[in-house]
Write a protein that holds these residues in place. Sequence first.
Motif, short mmCIF file in Angstrom:
data_model
loop_
_atom_site.label_atom_id
_atom_site.label_comp_id
_atom_site.label_asym_id
_atom_site.label_seq_id
_atom_site.Cartn_x
_atom_site.Cartn_y
_atom_site.Cartn_z
N THR A 173 8.57 3.32 2.91
CA THR A 173 8.34 1.88 2.75
C THR A 173 9.24 1.35 1.64
OG1 THR A 173 6.55 2.34 1.20
CG2 THR A 173 5.96 2.04 3.52
N GLY A 174 9.26 0.06 1.49
CA GLY A 174 10.11 -0.56 0.49
C GLY A 174 11.12 -1.48 1.15
N LEU A 175 12.06 -2.02 0.38
CA LEU A 175 13.05 -2.94 0.92
C LEU A 175 13.87 -2.25 1.99
CD1 LEU A 175 14.29 -4.73 -2.32
CD2 LEU A 175 12.78 -5.63 -0.55
N ARG A 176 14.09 -2.96 3.10
CA ARG A 176 14.82 -2.37 4.24
C ARG A 176 16.07 -3.16 4.53
NH1 ARG A 176 9.99 -0.94 8.54
NH2 ARG A 176 8.60 0.07 7.10
N SER A 218 0.81 -1.21 0.00
CA SER A 218 0.00 0.00 0.00
C SER A 218 0.84 1.26 0.00
CB SER A 218 -0.93 0.01 1.22
OG SER A 218 -1.80 -1.11 1.20
N GLY A 219 2.13 1.13 0.30
CA GLY A 219 3.00 2.30 0.34
C GLY A 219 2.76 3.19 1.54
N ILE A 220 2.24 2.61 2.63
CA ILE A 220 1.94 3.40 3.83
C ILE A 220 3.00 3.12 4.90
CG2 ILE A 220 0.25 3.89 5.63
CD1 ILE A 220 -1.92 2.89 3.76
N PRO A 221 3.69 4.14 5.39
CA PRO A 221 4.66 3.92 6.47
C PRO A 221 3.97 3.35 7.71
CG PRO A 221 4.90 6.12 5.53
CD PRO A 221 3.63 5.55 4.98
N TYR A 222 4.74 2.61 8.50
CA TYR A 222 4.15 1.99 9.69
C TYR A 222 5.19 1.89 10.80
CZ TYR A 222 6.31 -2.12 7.48
OH TYR A 222 7.18 -2.99 6.87
N VAL A 223 4.69 1.81 12.00
CA VAL A 223 5.53 1.68 13.18
C VAL A 223 6.06 0.25 13.29
CG1 VAL A 223 5.53 1.69 15.71
CG2 VAL A 223 4.36 3.51 14.45
N GLY A 224 7.35 0.12 13.61
CA GLY A 224 7.89 -1.18 13.92
C GLY A 224 8.67 -1.82 12.79
N ARG A 230 6.71 9.29 14.89
CA ARG A 230 7.54 10.21 14.11
C ARG A 230 8.62 9.46 13.34
NH1 ARG A 230 6.32 15.25 14.43
NH2 ARG A 230 5.09 16.05 16.19
N ALA A 231 9.19 8.45 13.94
CA ALA A 231 10.19 7.64 13.24
C ALA A 231 9.58 6.95 12.03
CB ALA A 231 10.80 6.61 14.19
N ALA A 232 8.35 6.45 12.19
CA ALA A 232 7.67 5.80 11.07
C ALA A 232 7.34 6.80 9.96
CB ALA A 232 6.39 5.12 11.55
N LEU A 233 6.94 8.00 10.33
CA LEU A 233 6.65 9.03 9.34
C LEU A 233 7.89 9.39 8.53
CD1 LEU A 233 4.32 11.38 11.42
CD2 LEU A 233 3.69 10.24 9.29
N ASP A 234 9.04 9.33 9.18
CA ASP A 234 10.31 9.68 8.50
C ASP A 234 10.85 8.54 7.67
OD1 ASP A 234 10.22 12.19 9.63
OD2 ASP A 234 11.55 11.67 11.31
N ARG A 235 10.31 7.33 7.86
CA ARG A 235 10.84 6.15 7.19
C ARG A 235 9.98 5.82 5.99
NH1 ARG A 235 9.79 2.11 10.90
NH2 ARG A 235 11.45 2.91 12.19
#
Length: 383
Positions: A380-383, A141-147, A373-378
């Motif tokens: 999505t995609g390969l990590r 979905s391309g949505i940032p997420y926590v964790g 805030r960390a999730a908002l700054d990160r």
Amino acid sequence: MSSETSPQSPRLRKPRVAVVFGGRSSEHGISVVTAGAVMRAMDRNTYDVLPIGITRDGRWALTVDDPERMAIADRAVPDVDQLAESPEGTVALSVDPSNREVVYQEPGSVPKALGDVDVVFPVLHGPYGEDGTLQGLLELSGIPYVGSGVLASAVGQDKEYMKRVFISFGLPVGPYLVVRPREWERDEPGARQRIADFAGEHGWPLFIKPARAGSSMGITKVDSFAGLDEAIAEARRHDPKFLVESLLRGREIECGVLEFEDGPRASLPAEIPPVQSHDFYDFEAKYIDSADGIVPAPLDGEQTAEIQRLAVAAFEAAGCEGLVRADFFLTEDGRFVINEINTMPGFTPISMYPRMWEASGVSYPELVDRLVRAALDRSTGLR
């Protein structure tokens, strides 16, 4: 609609956090409790919160935004069905990465757009949520997420592969045996013989655990062969793959890991003292009877530094992000042995993870804010 929330003024719009909770696992109720605590801690002047509950049968539901109704009451955990705005309404995320809109629909009605979501805070525990499945959907979905991402979440959920990763990175683990579904179905006598050989080598009692469950669900302590069948049946009720572990005599110590701008850091550790009314630190001891951990743990400086080092090493070994709770045994001969990590630990008011960070100088609201805030700054995609 005010200018603060209008789509025409995105710069003024508060970040929208979808708190997703519940789910199809046996930890459904504790996930709801965790979500209530997280929602209560969020600064509503900073974030717009959208509560999305997943029912026990997998329906995504729009729920009431009422953290008080999401707490344990009369020794009973809450349920998403009790909180849903509609018994049949469904919520859907787009799988188009260019579109973060959430859509709500009731049978026979026109779908209703609920607006964009900026970040998801997934507080699901166990399979179909904490195990990489939801994380994969959010990546699509391309949505940032926590964790943690897909792989780390999957590793953190499966106790067998978690231990294999730890061993490969040189982390100390206790003796264990894995019985996979195919082995049990095709050669149950052989599996039983392996368990008997394990018991002969390491002695009783043994712990029988589902491989992919949490909150101590499905775990049984057995003192002899007489209790083995019932324990295996209980473990397999949660997961067809199960582990057999020997008793490690010593103290139960936990340590939180949180990702900061300069990398992961460990909290002050906590100790889980023996619970007199329970055989071990099981589900009821954790959540219903509220067994009280000792924060910080009574360790000397060298021991504290060592468990913090090991907790961060476990975080890095599994490729985790955001947060982890690492659980250890401090054995009678003075060694730390890692039991497991939790990539989405309990966030209830009595949970050890937030309590450890509170003792380390990070309050509950600050902890939630840092993770969002960390999730908002990160991306999505390969990590």
